[in-house]
Design a protein around this motif. Structure first.
Motif, PDB file in Angstrom:
ATOM      1  N   UNK A   1       0.880  -1.090   0.061  1.00 45.63           N
ATOM      2  CA  UNK A   1      -0.111  -0.051  -0.204  1.00 45.63           C
ATOM      3  C   UNK A   1       0.769   1.539  -0.160  1.00 45.63           C
ATOM      4  N   UNK A   2       0.406   2.412  -0.927  1.00 48.42           N
ATOM      5  CA  UNK A   2       1.404   3.565  -0.742  1.00 48.42           C
ATOM      6  C   UNK A   2       0.566   4.537  -0.095  1.00 48.42           C
ATOM      7  N   UNK A   3       1.314   5.496   0.199  1.00 43.98           N
ATOM      8  CA  UNK A   3       0.812   6.815   1.104  1.00 43.98           C
ATOM      9  C   UNK A   3       1.551   7.920   0.342  1.00 43.98           C
ATOM     10  N   UNK A   4       0.733   8.895  -0.190  1.00 43.13           N
ATOM     11  CA  UNK A   4       1.266  10.119  -0.912  1.00 43.13           C
ATOM     12  C   UNK A   4       1.165  11.448  -0.198  1.00 43.13           C
ATOM     13  N   UNK A   5       2.156  12.212   0.061  1.00 49.30           N
ATOM     14  CA  UNK A   5       2.183  13.620   0.507  1.00 49.30           C
ATOM     15  C   UNK A   5       2.759  14.370  -0.494  1.00 49.30           C
TER      16      UNK A   5
ATOM     17  N   UNK B   1      -1.138   1.784  -6.377  1.00 50.55           N
ATOM     18  CA  UNK B   1      -0.922   1.299  -4.896  1.00 50.55           C
ATOM     19  C   UNK B   1      -1.330   2.486  -4.032  1.00 50.55           C
ATOM     20  N   UNK B   2      -1.405   3.654  -4.596  1.00 50.61           N
ATOM     21  CA  UNK B   2      -1.615   4.731  -3.667  1.00 50.61           C
ATOM     22  C   UNK B   2      -3.130   4.680  -3.066  1.00 50.61           C
ATOM     23  N   UNK B   3      -3.368   4.429  -1.649  1.00 48.67           N
ATOM     24  CA  UNK B   3      -4.508   4.471  -1.200  1.00 48.67           C
ATOM     25  C   UNK B   3      -4.832   5.526   0.029  1.00 48.67           C
TER      26      UNK B   3
ATOM     27  N   UNK C   1      -4.693  -1.916  -3.761  1.00 48.74           N
ATOM     28  CA  UNK C   1      -4.457  -0.974  -2.515  1.00 48.74           C
ATOM     29  C   UNK C   1      -4.008  -1.665  -1.447  1.00 48.74           C
ATOM     30  N   UNK C   2      -4.314  -3.292  -1.265  1.00 47.59           N
ATOM     31  CA  UNK C   2      -4.038  -3.640  -0.080  1.00 47.59           C
ATOM     32  C   UNK C   2      -2.833  -4.585  -0.227  1.00 47.59           C
TER      33      UNK C   2
END
Length: 559
Positions: free
Chosen positions: A64-68, A256-258, A548-549
């Motif tokens: 899973x990816x997180x974007x800032x 994959x950014x969720x 996503x997971x």
């Protein structure tokens, strides 16, 4: 191994300094961090992205990816400091802090600390343009006529001009002549003024000081969903600006950014969708999900979580269009927040009664803000009013608040605390990602070289694998897939690759089950196959794959 870089969070960094910080972190943590450029600005500067994960626990694309992102607007310098802090916190705390270690082992982070390097560089230098442009034009160069921002008195700061005018709507406070207060309806007999941003007037007609909206500026109106050329700074067409186009390409290339957060200043609020619609027109389940995650943000930052449309749009007929969040949530269903860092008025002891305040007209509020700025932010944030002979307006005064170093950005001494609280919220949001796992894998011999294979695949995360109802409605949510790989045999019953649909997260179970409440969906599903194998050393591998997971694998012997 290189030395730990000396990065301080009580100052604002230039482009070269920011680049050096990012390069030093990437060099210090080469296994965890990869720095690359997404695009080049009009001024030839790189738009950097830092990717962070532990590759020993699997490739980034399978997590899973997180974007800032930060500083899409030039003058919002506290945002890039906060994004840099998030990078620094994750890397320097890996192996020491449980949360940072777990997140880098199981997820991947993509951080764009300065989307708008040209605009940021210009607004960091005197006269500190209160401007959000990206460098296609110099400030004022995109305006044909009227007031052009300019440091007319040459003191190195862009502030305000108070122009004597009997028709004016402002007057000096009787208690503090530095403060301008609104003239009351029907009030006559005083000395009145007009307030304008500091600058000269092109093609002045001697009567009206026209101020055009700038064309160059708001890249957060340059995204495809609900784009309109009527928006301030929207660009020539969606994604016309190289920085915005690179952001969009990056997000599309990383399905994959969720979860994501875009940093802005100012206001001290966490913003959620929608930008264009009331809550009544949105999915009730999605709103509940946003509110629950937003509560975590409020606990960590003190910032309330509000709807952009409901609480941050004073004129509902003039909604904001072309924003990043509308594109990422309304089209792709990604759970997206935007945080407005720093609230000068709250810091000055003013009770928060509204979320979108262009200027405090109340004299008591102004006095509190004035006192705080003079005591804590100094002459960089406040310039004493001085007489000046303006080339078009004659005898005026120039001075007042330096917006970029008062309302827009906090004093450096407060920067680290703001950055830490908001970065920790983002990490907690990231930790809410769906996490698909192969919980069990069982092999049952059936005789005649046949084996029944049974696996249970589950979502261990807070969010569902589809993230949101919007993602399902827009067909942006990909189902969970399970594949059986056989070594030394063959699948004789049921397809080797199976779609399980979506797996719920625990977010929908906010209270014990009730027939009147939200009905629960499956968080785990079984799948079975029949395999034939007669050879020794044969085995099976089950691979569960969620966009996503993440991806999980489990193996078993057929011995």
């Amino acid at each position: 191994m290189t030395a730990e870089p000396d990065i301080r969070f009580d100052r604002y960094y230039s482009y070269d300094e920011m680049t050096a910080c990012l390069q030093a972190l990437a060099a210090r943590y080469p296994r965890l961090a990869t720095l690359r450029s997404l695009a080049r600005s009009f001024g030839g500067r790189e738009v950097w992205v830092m990717e962070m994960t532990n590759p020993n626990t699997g490739p980034a694309a399978e997590k899973p990816g997180y974007y800032i992102d930060a500083q899409i607007h030039a003058e919002e310098h506290a945002t890039s400091a906060t994004a840099l802090y998030a990078i620094w916190h994750l890397l320097t705390n890996y192996g020491r802090d449980e949360e940072a270690t777990r997140l880098l082992d199981t997820q991947v982070f993509y951080v764009l600390p300065r989307i708008n390097p040209d605009g940021a560089e210009l607004s960091l230098q005197p006269p500190y343009y209160n401007w959000c442009g990206n460098g296609r034009f110099m400030p004022g160069a995109d305006r044909h006529a009227g007031l052009i921002p300019e440091d007319v008195d040459g003191d190195g700061f862009l502030v305000w001009m108070r122009v004597p005018d009997p028709k004016g709507e402002w007057k000096k406070s009787a208690r503090n002549p530095d403060i301008m207060v609104q003239r009351a309806p029907g009030e006559e007999g005083g000395d009145y003024f007009r307030l304008y941003p500091e600058g000269t007037i092109r093609d002045y007609d001697g009567a009206n000081v026209a101020i055009e909206k700038p064309f160059d500026g708001n890249m957060n109106r340059n995204f495809p969903t609900n784009w309109s050329p009527q928006e301030y700074g929207a660009g020539e067409h969606p994604l016309s600006e190289p920085e915005a186009a690179a952001m969009a390409r990056f997000i599309l290339d990383h399905p994959n950014i969720c979860g994501m957060c875009a940093y802005h200043t100012h206001g001290g609020i966490i913003m959620r969708p929608s930008m264009t619609r009331p809550d009544s027109a949105m999915s009730a389940r999605d709103i509940t999900l946003y509110k629950e995650i937003g509560k975590v943000g409020t606990e960590l930052t003190g910032y309330p979580t509000v709807s952009i449309y409901e609480d941050f749009t004073p004129d509902k007929t003039q909604v904001r269009r072309g924003g990043l969040m509308d594109w990422t949530y309304e089209e792709m269903g990604i759970i997206s927040f935007g945080t407005e860092l720093w609230d000068l008025e709250r810091e000055a002891g003013v009770e928060k009664v509204g979320y979108y305040n262009l200027y405090p007209r109340n004299e008591e509020v102004q006095q509190k803000v004035y006192t705080y700025v003079r005591e804590h932010m100094g002459e960089r944030a406040w310039r004493d009013w001085r007489p000046f002979e303006h080339p078009q307006l004659g005898a005026i005064e120039i001075g007042g608040m330096v917006n970029i170093w008062s309302y827009r950005n906090p004093p450096p001494a407060l920067l680290e605390g703001i950055a830490r609280a908001n970065a920790l919220f983002n990490l907690r949001h990231a930790a809410a990602a769906p996490r698909v796992r192969v919980d069990t894998l069982e092999v049952e011999p059936m005789g005649a070289d046949l084996f029944k294979i049974r696996a249970v695949v589950a979502n261990h995360g807070y969010l569902p694998t589809n993230l949101s109802d919007v993602a399902v409605a827009n067909k942006a949510a990909k189902p969970v897939e399970v594949a059986l790989e056989v070594e030394g045999g063959e699948v004789v019953m049921n397809p080797a690759r199976v779609e399980l649909g979506h797996l719920a997260g625990r977010n929908e179970r906010l209270y014990p089950w009730s027939p009147w409440g939200q009905q629960w969906s499956a968080v785990a599903k079984p799948v079975e196959w029949l395999v034939r194998s007669s050879g020794s050393g044969a085995g099976v591998r089950v691979v569960a794959r969620s966009q996503k997971g993440g991806v999980d694998r489990r193996e078993a012997s057929l011995g």
